[in-house]
Design an enzyme around this catalytic site. Structure first.
Site, PDB file in Angstrom:
ATOM      1  N   HIS A  36     -32.096  25.698  18.518  1.00  0.00           N
ATOM      2  CA  HIS A  36     -32.148  24.417  17.352  1.00  0.00           C
ATOM      3  C   HIS A  36     -31.216  24.533  17.478  1.00  0.00           C
ATOM      4  CE1 HIS A  36     -32.203  21.665  14.471  1.00  0.00           C
ATOM      5  NE2 HIS A  36     -31.516  21.720  13.931  1.00  0.00           N
ATOM      6  N   GLU A  37     -29.571  25.542  17.217  1.00  0.00           N
ATOM      7  CA  GLU A  37     -28.536  25.776  16.688  1.00  0.00           C
ATOM      8  C   GLU A  37     -27.474  25.951  18.236  1.00  0.00           C
ATOM      9  OE1 GLU A  37     -27.617  24.871  14.062  1.00  0.00           O
ATOM     10  OE2 GLU A  37     -29.227  25.517  12.617  1.00  0.00           O
ATOM     11  N   HIS A  87     -28.088  21.990  19.268  1.00  0.00           N
ATOM     12  CA  HIS A  87     -26.887  21.030  18.406  1.00  0.00           C
ATOM     13  C   HIS A  87     -25.471  21.073  20.203  1.00  0.00           C
ATOM     14  CE1 HIS A  87     -28.149  19.402  15.115  1.00  0.00           C
ATOM     15  NE2 HIS A  87     -28.555  21.016  14.893  1.00  0.00           N
ATOM     16  N   GLU A 107     -30.751  16.174  14.105  1.00  0.00           N
ATOM     17  CA  GLU A 107     -31.775  17.314  13.417  1.00  0.00           C
ATOM     18  C   GLU A 107     -32.952  16.852  14.391  1.00  0.00           C
ATOM     19  OE1 GLU A 107     -30.584  19.408  12.253  1.00  0.00           O
ATOM     20  OE2 GLU A 107     -28.684  19.091  11.551  1.00  0.00           O
TER      21      GLU A 107
END
Length: 707
Positions: A430-431, A435, A488
Site C-alpha cells: 500500500h505505502e 502511493h 487510499e
C-alpha cells in the site's frame, strides 16, 4: 434511542505507546533534538482544535483547567462526597465541574466555559454530528455561511494565483449591500496582508477574480505558530547534519511567513535525510478532514525515535529489511500493475523506508504508517519517504478472538494467527508501491507536457488522452472532495493485487501453503474492513466521514459485484438473540474471480487519476460508495448491526519529555484514562494557563462565524 455510534463506553481500551527501550539509547544531542521537535509537535497539534468545530477549543480548556487543579483520583472522591455514584462520576460532567476545586476558585470563568461548550458537546443536532460543508455538517476550515460552491470558486482563485490551500482557512464576509468578499487566511506567525500577483482594489485591498473580491491575509493561529517556530529554532542547534538544518530552516520560514513553497523545500531536504536516528515531519499534512479535501490538518511534528538504535527491535529491523527488498524489486513489480507503461512514472523513485517507534504524534489520530510528502510535484519527480510506526502497529493489531465480529468460526484462529503477517504485506505494498506508483499527466505553465500528448491513448476507450493537469492544478485541487479516499482505495487495491505475486510473498518470507493462507487472510481482512466501514457512513446526508473506511467499502462492493460466489454476506441472529452477520470469502476464487475484478477496477482508477478525468473518476467512485438497503446485501440494515456490535477504538497515551539540567528526561504513563489525562496536564505544565488564554482568544475571535 441514541445511535450507539455517539456513545463512548467507560471501559474503552487505552494503551501506552512504549518507547522506553529506544529513548535511553539516544545520545544527549539526539535527545535534545527529539525533545524540541516533540515540543513543536504538541504546540502545533493544538491547532487541530481550531480546525475541527467551534466548541473544540473550549472543551479542551475546560478539561485542562478542571484536571490541573485536581487529578481524576481526587475528583472521584469529590464526586463521591457530593453523592455521585462511580458511574455518574464518569458521565455527569457538569455536576462534577460544579463540585470541583477549579469551579470554587474561578466560578465565573468555569461557568462561562461550560456555557460556551456544554450544550454543543452533547448535541445530536443533525448538522453537528459530523464534519461537512453547509448543511452537510460542521467544520471550522470554512465559516458557517460557506457551501460547496464557495469552496469550488475559491479553489479556482487559489489555482489562478498558484497558491496552495494546504495551510488555509476560508471566511466569507457579506457586506450590507449583499456583496461578498472571501478572506483566505494563511497559517503563520506573522500577521499581515499577503502580497500576491494580481490587480488589487485599492479601496478595500481585495483581489478581483471573476467579479468576486478576495483578500489573502496571514496570521491564522499566530501565537501557536510562533511557539512552533521557536521550538524548531531550538531543535536546529542539535540537528545531526546539514539536511536536517536546512529542513528546519525552511520549516521555520514556512510557519513564520505562511509559505507552502518553503515547506515544499523543507520536504525536499527531509527526503534527502536518509535513515536518521531521530525522524520527524511537521506541518499541514493530510486533507482527510477538510470537507472539500484540499486543506491540511496540522500533524504536529510527527516525531519518531528509530527502533534501529534499540536492541529489542529485532522485528522492526527484519521488517525494514523486507521493505527495502520490496523497494529494490519495484522495477520488476510495477510493470505487473494493470495499466500501460505510459501511465507509470518515468522512473521509480525509491523511497527511504524505516520502521520506527513513535515518541510524539500530535494530531487527530495516529496511523500505523505514513507515506509523505503529499506534494505531487515532489512525489512525482523527486521522491518520498515511508515510515512504519512499530509501537502503534503493535497496539492496533492486537486481536481477541471473542471480539472478532462477522467472521465464520473456522476462520477466526487463522485470522488471529496471520493478521499481523498479512497486514505487514498489505501495508508495505500500500505505502511503497500503492502511493508510490502511477503518473499524473501534466502540462506546465509554458505548455510543456510530461507525456506524449499526441500518441498516448486511453486503454479503456482506445482514444487519445484528452484531459490532463494544467498549470498549478494538483490531484487534491482537481478531485477535491474525493481525492483522499480515492487515492487510499487505489493504494489498497495495489496491495490486494500484488499480494498475489509469488515474488512479493517470498520477500515477506511466505512460501507454499503458508503464503496462500496469508493471501487469504489479507483479502478476508479487506472484506471484513468493508463491512466495519459502515460505522463511518451517515445515512441522513449520505456522506462518508472517513477516507480509508470509504475506500474499503468501495472494494467490498467491487468484490461482491464480481459474483460467482467469491464473497457472500449473510444476515443472521447471534447467540445473544441480537442481529448479526457473517461474511465469507471463497479462497479458491481469489485468483480466478477476485484478481480480475480488482484488475479492472484498479486500471480505471489509475486512468481517471492520470488524465485528471474528474467527471469519470467521480462517477465511478461515488457509484461504488453508494449505501442502500437494496437486496441482497441490505447495507443500511447491516450498518445498524455493525453499530450494535462495534468495538470502541483504542486510545493512546504518549510520553512527555522534559529538560532536567543538561539532560532530557522521558516521562511515561500507564494505559489508563487517569494517566491519559495526566499526560496532557504534564505536557503543558509550565505554560498551560498562558497557552489556554491564547487558544480561547483565537476561538472567540471567530466565534461569530458559526453562530
Amino acid at each position: 434511542m441514541v445511535d450507539s455510534q455517539y456513545i463512548l463506553p467507560n471501559d474503552v481500551g487505552i494503551s501506552p505507546l512504549d518507547c522506553a527501550e529506544a529513548f535511553p539509547l539516544l545520545s544527549p544531542k539526539e535527545k535534545l533534538y527529539a525533545h524540541y521537535l516533540s515540543r513543536a509537535s504538541w504546540y502545533g497539534g493544538l491547532i487541530v482544535l481550531l480546525q475541527t468545530s467551534p466548541e473544540s477549543p473550549t472543551i479542551y480548556v475546560l478539561l485542562q483547567r478542571l484536571f490541573r487543579k485536581q487529578p481524576p483520583s481526587v475528583l472521584e472522591s469529590v464526586a463521591s462526597a457530593a453523592g455521585l455514584s462511580p458511574e455518574e462520576y464518569q458521565e455527569k460532567l457538569k455536576a462534577l465541574i460544579w463540585q470541583s476545586q477549579a469551579f470554587k476558585d474561578s466560578p465565573t470563568q468555569m461557568e462561562a466555559l461550560w456555557n460556551s461548550c456544554g450544550d454543543l458537546m452533547y448535541s445530536l443536532d443533525e448538522k453537528l454530528k459530523q464534519l461537512g460543508l453547509g448543511d452537510k455538517g460542521i467544520t471550522t476550515y470554512f465559516s458557517g455561511n460557506c457551501c460547496l460552491k464557495d469552496a469550488e470558486l475559491v479553489q479556482k482563485f487559489l489555482d489562478s494565483k498558484n497558491l496552495s490551500a494546504y495551510n488555509t482557512r476560508l471566511f466569507k464576509q457579506v457586506n450590507n449591500d449583499g456583496k461578498c468578499c472571501y478572506e483566505v487566511r494563511l497559517a503563520s506567525a506573522i500577521k499581515d496582508e499577503c502580497p500576491i500577483d494580481g490587480d488589487v482594489d485599492n479601496k478595500c485591498g481585495c483581489y478581483n477574480f471573476d467579479g468576486t473580491l478576495f483578500k489573502v491575509v496571514r496570521g491564522d493561529y499566530a501565537p501557536l505558530m510562533q511557539r512552533v517556530v521557536d521550538c524548531l529554532k531550538k531543535a536546529k542547534a542539535y540537528a545531526a547534519n546539514e539536511n536536517e538544518e536546512h529542513m528546519l530552516e525552511e520549516y521555520v520560514q514556512s510557519f513564520f511567513f505562511g509559505s507552502i513553497e518553503a515547506h515544499k523545500q523543507g520536504s525536499r531536504y527531509w527526503i534527502r535525510d536518509k535513515g536518521p536516528i531521530v525522524e520527524s515531519h511537521i506541518g499541514f499534512i493530510e486533507s482527510y478532514r477538510d470537507p472539500f479535501g484540499s486543506r491540511g490538518e496540522f500533524e504536529g511534528a510527527t516525531v519518531f525515535v528509530s527502533c534501529l538504535v534499540c536492541f529489542v527491535a529485532v522485528v522492526n529491523k527484519a521488517m525494514s529489511a523486507r521493505f527495502a527488498e520490496l523497494v529494490n524489486s519495484a522495477e520488476v513489480l510495477l510493470p505487473e500493475l494493470p495499466w500501460p507503461t505510459q501511465f507509470e512514472k518515468d522512473r521509480f523513485l525509491k523511497p527511504d523506508f524505516t520502521s520506527l517507534d513513535v515518541l510524539t504524534f500530535a494530531g487527530s489520530g495516529i496511523p500505523v504508517g505514513i507515506s509523505i510528502p503529499n506534494y505531487d510535484c515532489i512525489r512525482q519527480s523527486e521522491g518520498f519517504k515511508n515510515v512504519s510506526l512499530g509501537n502503534v502497529l503493535a497496539v492496533a493489531s492486537a486481536t481477541q478472538k471473542e471480539k472478532l465480529t462477522f467472521l465464520r468460526e473456522e476462520d477466526k484462529d487463522l485470522y488471529i494467527k496471520l493478521k499481523n503477517p498479512s497486514f505487514e504485506v498489505q501495508v508495505g505494498l500500500h505505502e511503497l508501491l500503492g502511493h508510490g506508483s502511477g503518473k499524473l499527466f501534466v502540462e506546465d505553465e509554458k505548455g510543456n507536457f510530461n507525456f506524449d500528448s499526441k500518441n498516448v491513448r486511453n486503454p479503456e476507450t482506445g482514444e487519445l488522452v484528452s484531459s490532463w493537469y494544467k498549470g498549478s492544478e494538483t490531484w487534491d485541487s482537481k478531485f477535491s472532495t474525493i481525492a483522499s479516499t480515492y487515492e487510499e482505495c487505489r493504494a489498497e487495491c495495489v496491495g490486494l493485487y500484488l499480494c498475489l505475486n509469488n515474488r512479493v510473498l517470498s520477500i515477506f518470507g511466505q512460501e507454499g501453503s503458508d503464503a496462500e493462507d496469508v493471501v487469504y487472510i489479507n483479502w478476508l481482512n479487506m472484506v471484513r474492513a468493508g463491512v466495519l466501514a459502515l460505522e463511518f457512513y451517515t445515512p441522513v446526508n449520505k456522506t462518508w466521514r472517513q477516507a480509508h473506511m470509504q475506500a474499503r467499502f468501495v472494494i467490498l462492493r467491487v468484490l461482491l459485484e464480481a459474483n460467482e460466489g467469491l464473497v457472500s454476506l449473510e444476515h443472521t441472529v447471534g447467540s445473544d438473540g441480537k442481529p448479526d452477520a457473517i461474511i465469507s470469502l471463497d479462497r479458491t476464487k481469489i485468483r480466478s474471480v477476485g484478481k480480475p475484478a480488482i484488475e479492472r477496477f484498479l486500471r480505471k482508477l489509475q486512468i481517471h487519476k492520470s488524465t485528471a478525468d474528474v467527471e469519470g473518476g467521480r462517477a465511478l467512485y461515488e457509484g461504488y460508495s453508494s449505501v442502500t438497503d437494496s437486496e441482497p446485501e441490505k447495507f443500511l440494515t447491516l450498518r445498524e448491526t455493525v453499530l450494535l456490535r462495534k468495538e470502541a477504538r483504542k486510545m493512546f497515551v504518549q510520553a512527555n519529555t522534559r529538560v532536567q539540567g543538561d539532560t532530557i528526561e522521558l516521562q511515561e504513563y500507564a494505559g489508563s484514562a487517569a494517566d491519559l489525562i495526566r499526560s496532557f496536564v504534564d505536557r503543558f505544565h509550565d505554560d498551560g494557563e498562558e497557552l489556554e488564554e491564547e487558544i480561547l482568544a483565537l476561538s472567540q475571535m471567530d466565534a461569530h462565524c458559526w453562530s
